[in-house]
Design a protein around this motif. Structure first.
Motif, PDB file in Angstrom:
ATOM      1  N   ASP A   1      21.713   1.242   2.805  1.00  0.00           N
ATOM      2  CA  ASP A   1      21.186   2.436   2.135  1.00  0.00           C
ATOM      3  C   ASP A   1      19.922   2.135   1.332  1.00  0.00           C
ATOM      4  OD1 ASP A   1      23.129   3.996   3.195  1.00  0.00           O
ATOM      5  OD2 ASP A   1      24.367   4.115   1.385  1.00  0.00           O
ATOM      6  N   CYS A   2      19.819   0.929   0.764  1.00  0.00           N
ATOM      7  CA  CYS A   2      18.637   0.617  -0.034  1.00  0.00           C
ATOM      8  C   CYS A   2      17.425   0.306   0.839  1.00  0.00           C
ATOM      9  CB  CYS A   2      18.925  -0.544  -0.991  1.00  0.00           C
ATOM     10  SG  CYS A   2      18.943  -2.172  -0.217  1.00  0.00           S
ATOM     11  N   MET A   3      17.645   0.167   2.154  1.00  0.00           N
ATOM     12  CA  MET A   3      16.536  -0.077   3.075  1.00  0.00           C
ATOM     13  C   MET A   3      16.006   1.221   3.692  1.00  0.00           C
ATOM     14  SD  MET A   3      18.019  -3.271   5.297  1.00  0.00           S
ATOM     15  CE  MET A   3      18.898  -4.642   4.569  1.00  0.00           C
ATOM     16  N   THR A   4      16.799   2.284   3.633  1.00  0.00           N
ATOM     17  CA  THR A   4      16.479   3.495   4.398  1.00  0.00           C
ATOM     18  C   THR A   4      15.122   4.082   4.038  1.00  0.00           C
ATOM     19  OG1 THR A   4      18.830   3.986   4.644  1.00  0.00           O
ATOM     20  CG2 THR A   4      17.270   5.802   5.000  1.00  0.00           C
ATOM     21  N   GLY A   5      14.841   4.251   2.740  1.00  0.00           N
ATOM     22  CA  GLY A   5      13.564   4.836   2.341  1.00  0.00           C
ATOM     23  C   GLY A   5      12.385   3.994   2.793  1.00  0.00           C
ATOM     24  N   ILE A   6      12.519   2.680   2.701  1.00  0.00           N
ATOM     25  CA  ILE A   6      11.455   1.772   3.135  1.00  0.00           C
ATOM     26  C   ILE A   6      11.176   1.953   4.617  1.00  0.00           C
ATOM     27  CG2 ILE A   6      10.916  -0.668   3.498  1.00  0.00           C
ATOM     28  CD1 ILE A   6      12.632  -1.190   0.954  1.00  0.00           C
ATOM     29  N   LEU A   7      12.248   1.933   5.427  1.00  0.00           N
ATOM     30  CA  LEU A   7      12.074   2.014   6.865  1.00  0.00           C
ATOM     31  C   LEU A   7      11.551   3.384   7.300  1.00  0.00           C
ATOM     32  CD1 LEU A   7      15.273   0.086   7.958  1.00  0.00           C
ATOM     33  CD2 LEU A   7      12.903  -0.704   8.092  1.00  0.00           C
ATOM     34  N   GLU A   8      12.005   4.436   6.648  1.00  0.00           N
ATOM     35  CA  GLU A   8      11.541   5.769   7.041  1.00  0.00           C
ATOM     36  C   GLU A   8      10.067   5.971   6.723  1.00  0.00           C
ATOM     37  OE1 GLU A   8      14.195   8.565   5.258  1.00  0.00           O
ATOM     38  OE2 GLU A   8      15.744   8.283   6.796  1.00  0.00           O
ATOM     39  N   GLU A   9       9.623   5.479   5.572  1.00  0.00           N
ATOM     40  CA  GLU A   9       8.206   5.643   5.245  1.00  0.00           C
ATOM     41  C   GLU A   9       7.338   4.789   6.157  1.00  0.00           C
ATOM     42  OE1 GLU A   9       5.171   5.946   1.466  1.00  0.00           O
ATOM     43  OE2 GLU A   9       7.312   5.692   1.138  1.00  0.00           O
ATOM     44  N   ALA A  10       7.765   3.552   6.415  1.00  0.00           N
ATOM     45  CA  ALA A  10       7.007   2.701   7.329  1.00  0.00           C
ATOM     46  C   ALA A  10       6.952   3.319   8.716  1.00  0.00           C
ATOM     47  CB  ALA A  10       7.638   1.318   7.394  1.00  0.00           C
ATOM     48  N   GLN A  11       8.064   3.911   9.172  1.00  0.00           N
ATOM     49  CA  GLN A  11       8.104   4.513  10.500  1.00  0.00           C
ATOM     50  C   GLN A  11       7.102   5.649  10.618  1.00  0.00           C
ATOM     51  OE1 GLN A  11       9.417   7.750  11.525  1.00  0.00           O
ATOM     52  NE2 GLN A  11       8.975   7.264  13.674  1.00  0.00           N
ATOM     53  N   ARG A  12       6.980   6.463   9.580  1.00  0.00           N
ATOM     54  CA  ARG A  12       6.039   7.593   9.637  1.00  0.00           C
ATOM     55  C   ARG A  12       4.602   7.097   9.773  1.00  0.00           C
ATOM     56  NH1 ARG A  12       9.689   9.854   5.823  1.00  0.00           N
ATOM     57  NH2 ARG A  12       8.476   9.072   4.061  1.00  0.00           N
ATOM     58  N   TYR A  13       4.228   6.093   9.006  1.00  0.00           N
ATOM     59  CA  TYR A  13       2.854   5.598   9.073  1.00  0.00           C
ATOM     60  C   TYR A  13       2.572   4.892  10.393  1.00  0.00           C
ATOM     61  CZ  TYR A  13       1.688   6.903   4.325  1.00  0.00           C
ATOM     62  OH  TYR A  13       1.417   7.626   3.192  1.00  0.00           O
ATOM     63  N   LEU A  14       3.538   4.135  10.884  1.00  0.00           N
ATOM     64  CA  LEU A  14       3.343   3.455  12.167  1.00  0.00           C
ATOM     65  C   LEU A  14       3.255   4.469  13.304  1.00  0.00           C
ATOM     66  CD1 LEU A  14       5.773   0.482  11.557  1.00  0.00           C
ATOM     67  CD2 LEU A  14       3.317   0.269  11.980  1.00  0.00           C
ATOM     68  N   ALA A  15       4.049   5.538  13.236  1.00  0.00           N
ATOM     69  CA  ALA A  15       3.971   6.579  14.262  1.00  0.00           C
ATOM     70  C   ALA A  15       2.607   7.255  14.229  1.00  0.00           C
ATOM     71  CB  ALA A  15       5.086   7.605  14.062  1.00  0.00           C
TER      72      ALA A  15
ATOM     73  N   ARG B   1       0.818  -1.217   0.000  1.00  0.00           N
ATOM     74  CA  ARG B   1       0.000   0.000   0.000  1.00  0.00           C
ATOM     75  C   ARG B   1       0.854   1.270   0.000  1.00  0.00           C
ATOM     76  NH1 ARG B   1      -5.108  -1.374  -1.578  1.00  0.00           N
ATOM     77  NH2 ARG B   1      -5.796  -3.202  -0.439  1.00  0.00           N
ATOM     78  N   LEU B   2       2.093   1.152   0.440  1.00  0.00           N
ATOM     79  CA  LEU B   2       2.982   2.303   0.431  1.00  0.00           C
ATOM     80  C   LEU B   2       3.867   2.210  -0.806  1.00  0.00           C
ATOM     81  CD1 LEU B   2       4.072   2.427   4.168  1.00  0.00           C
ATOM     82  CD2 LEU B   2       2.300   3.736   3.039  1.00  0.00           C
ATOM     83  N   PRO B   3       3.839   3.186  -1.700  1.00  0.00           N
ATOM     84  CA  PRO B   3       4.582   3.091  -2.955  1.00  0.00           C
ATOM     85  C   PRO B   3       6.058   2.799  -2.769  1.00  0.00           C
ATOM     86  CG  PRO B   3       3.063   4.941  -3.010  1.00  0.00           C
ATOM     87  CD  PRO B   3       3.029   4.404  -1.610  1.00  0.00           C
ATOM     88  N   ALA B   4       6.693   3.441  -1.802  1.00  0.00           N
ATOM     89  CA  ALA B   4       8.130   3.239  -1.609  1.00  0.00           C
ATOM     90  C   ALA B   4       8.446   1.806  -1.221  1.00  0.00           C
ATOM     91  CB  ALA B   4       8.664   4.197  -0.548  1.00  0.00           C
ATOM     92  N   LEU B   5       7.473   1.120  -0.612  1.00  0.00           N
ATOM     93  CA  LEU B   5       7.697  -0.250  -0.200  1.00  0.00           C
ATOM     94  C   LEU B   5       7.396  -1.217  -1.331  1.00  0.00           C
ATOM     95  CD1 LEU B   5       7.638   1.313   2.478  1.00  0.00           C
ATOM     96  CD2 LEU B   5       6.521  -0.664   3.511  1.00  0.00           C
TER      97      LEU B   5
ATOM     98  N   ILE C   1      12.274  -6.703   5.013  1.00  0.00           N
ATOM     99  CA  ILE C   1      13.118  -5.727   5.713  1.00  0.00           C
ATOM    100  C   ILE C   1      12.467  -5.305   7.021  1.00  0.00           C
ATOM    101  CG2 ILE C   1      13.981  -3.360   5.602  1.00  0.00           C
ATOM    102  CD1 ILE C   1      14.568  -3.844   2.651  1.00  0.00           C
ATOM    103  N   LEU C   2      11.158  -5.116   6.997  1.00  0.00           N
ATOM    104  CA  LEU C   2      10.458  -4.735   8.224  1.00  0.00           C
ATOM    105  C   LEU C   2      10.499  -5.875   9.238  1.00  0.00           C
ATOM    106  CD1 LEU C   2       7.453  -2.845   6.627  1.00  0.00           C
ATOM    107  CD2 LEU C   2       9.495  -1.878   7.670  1.00  0.00           C
ATOM    108  N   HIS C   3      10.446  -7.110   8.759  1.00  0.00           N
ATOM    109  CA  HIS C   3      10.633  -8.246   9.667  1.00  0.00           C
ATOM    110  C   HIS C   3      12.010  -8.203  10.296  1.00  0.00           C
ATOM    111  CE1 HIS C   3       7.159 -10.919   9.577  1.00  0.00           C
ATOM    112  NE2 HIS C   3       7.006 -10.661   8.293  1.00  0.00           N
ATOM    113  N   LEU C   4      13.020  -7.890   9.510  1.00  0.00           N
ATOM    114  CA  LEU C   4      14.381  -7.858  10.039  1.00  0.00           C
ATOM    115  C   LEU C   4      14.517  -6.854  11.173  1.00  0.00           C
ATOM    116  CD1 LEU C   4      16.748  -8.075   6.918  1.00  0.00           C
ATOM    117  CD2 LEU C   4      16.515  -9.745   8.767  1.00  0.00           C
ATOM    118  N   VAL C   5      14.042  -5.627  10.967  1.00  0.00           N
ATOM    119  CA  VAL C   5      14.231  -4.599  11.982  1.00  0.00           C
ATOM    120  C   VAL C   5      13.376  -4.877  13.211  1.00  0.00           C
ATOM    121  CG1 VAL C   5      12.463  -2.934  11.266  1.00  0.00           C
ATOM    122  CG2 VAL C   5      14.610  -2.111  12.234  1.00  0.00           C
TER     123      VAL C   5
END
Length: 313
Positions: free
Chosen positions: A119-133, A42-46, A95-99
């Motif tokens: 570095d290739c995980m950063t955008g994924i994790l940052e976008e997921a973090q914003r929605y989870l927050a 659902r998140l384009p970056a992911l 990646i989200l499972h890993l973290v």
């Protein structure tokens, strides 16, 4: 239309719950929400994240292992189904499972995790973090299920501070460290206060002293006010169809029975609240609990949500 409005009106809210439900929550609530791990589609970056062939192989292995760990025991003699075909977002979900499941891999800002460039995980994790927050912040507003807000808020904090390698339940202590630092100093002070707390065996912001830690950037009066915003001292005693609760003034108390929830205000006094009645249309009555959200952003819950009260409990 703002991003938050778009999020509230789309299937993304359920999708977010579905993703971290697969990571964090016991299976007891699966039938209650009927959700699937769809956040990464659902998140384009992911859903559109690019990876090398080597990274794809490693991440698919992570996803297989995670799915096997979290799947429910089979109660039939039928042979296992074939492995599902890859879909958009699978690798981002890995990646989200890993973290979430193996936070130590990210400690200290490594350049690679399992041979995959961080570095290739950063955008994924940052976008997921914003929605989870965002999801975690909905707890006192009543717009999402309370267990969703508790677990999502914890995971959002852990993703943000993944370089510290925080495990499940670290969110409350990280929240306190953030609040003790002024905005410009957060990147430097939070890691220092986290490490100092962990070195002393502190696993939650529930200490009794009123003297600020050495690295605290707040003046004494603001620090004492912050102490009052914690969920420290919240009492939750859930028995059958009622809850005995004592929560600080200004806090929000949320009860649930299956998918049905109710919202109450805390006033600092002990009181007894009734759980919502069974809903005949709900297929999970009896899956009940309670959570308290303070006005400062701290939270505590009953039952399995106790795993989020402190690191490693």
């Amino acid at each position: 239309m703002t991003a938050s409005m778009e999020y509230r009106r789309s299937p993304l809210r359920t999708a977010v719950v579905g993703f971290w439900y697969g990571l964090e929550a016991p299976g007891v609530l699966a039938s209650m929400l009927g959700v699937n791990p769809l956040l990464s589609t659902r998140l384009p970056a992911l859903g559109q994240a690019p990876f090398t062939d080597r990274a794809r192989t490693a991440l698919r292995r992570v996803l297989r292992e995670a799915d096997q760990e979290h799947e429910q025991p089979r109660e039939t003699d039928e042979p296992a189904r074939d492995e599902p075909k890859p879909v958009a977002g699978d690798l981002a979900r890995a990646i989200l499972h890993l973290v979430a499941d193996r936070p130590g891999l990210f400690r200290g800002r490594p350049g690679y995790v399992l041979g995959i460039p961080v570095d290739c995980m950063t955008g994924i994790l940052e976008e997921a973090q914003r929605y989870l927050a965002w999801l975690g912040a909905q707890g006192p507003l009543g717009t999402v299920h309370p267990w969703a807000a508790v677990a999502a808020g914890d995971l959002a904090q852990r993703i943000r501070w993944r370089a510290l390698g925080p495990g499940r339940g670290a969110g409350r202590l990280l929240w306190m460290c953030e609040r003790m630092a002024t905005a410009p100093l957060v990147p430097d002070l939070v890691p220092r206060m986290w490490r100092a707390a962990r070195a002393r065996g502190v696993d939650a912001p529930d200490w009794s002293g009123t003297t600020p830690p050495g690295d605290c950037a707040l003046p004494p009066d603001r620090y004492r006010a912050l102490l009052a915003e914690r969920a420290t001292g919240v009492h939750l005693d859930l028995r059958e169809d009622r809850l005995r609760v004592a929560a600080p003034p200004g806090s929000v108390i949320r009860l649930w029975n299956g998918a049905t929830t109710t919202l109450h205000s805390g006033d600092g006094e002990a009181t007894t609240l009734l759980l919502p009645p069974d809903d005949p249309s709900d297929n999970s009555p009896g899956n009940s609990g309670a959570a308290v959200f303070t006005r400062g952003g701290d939270r505590l819950g009953t039952g399995w949500l106790g795993a989020y009260a402190a690191l490693g409990r």
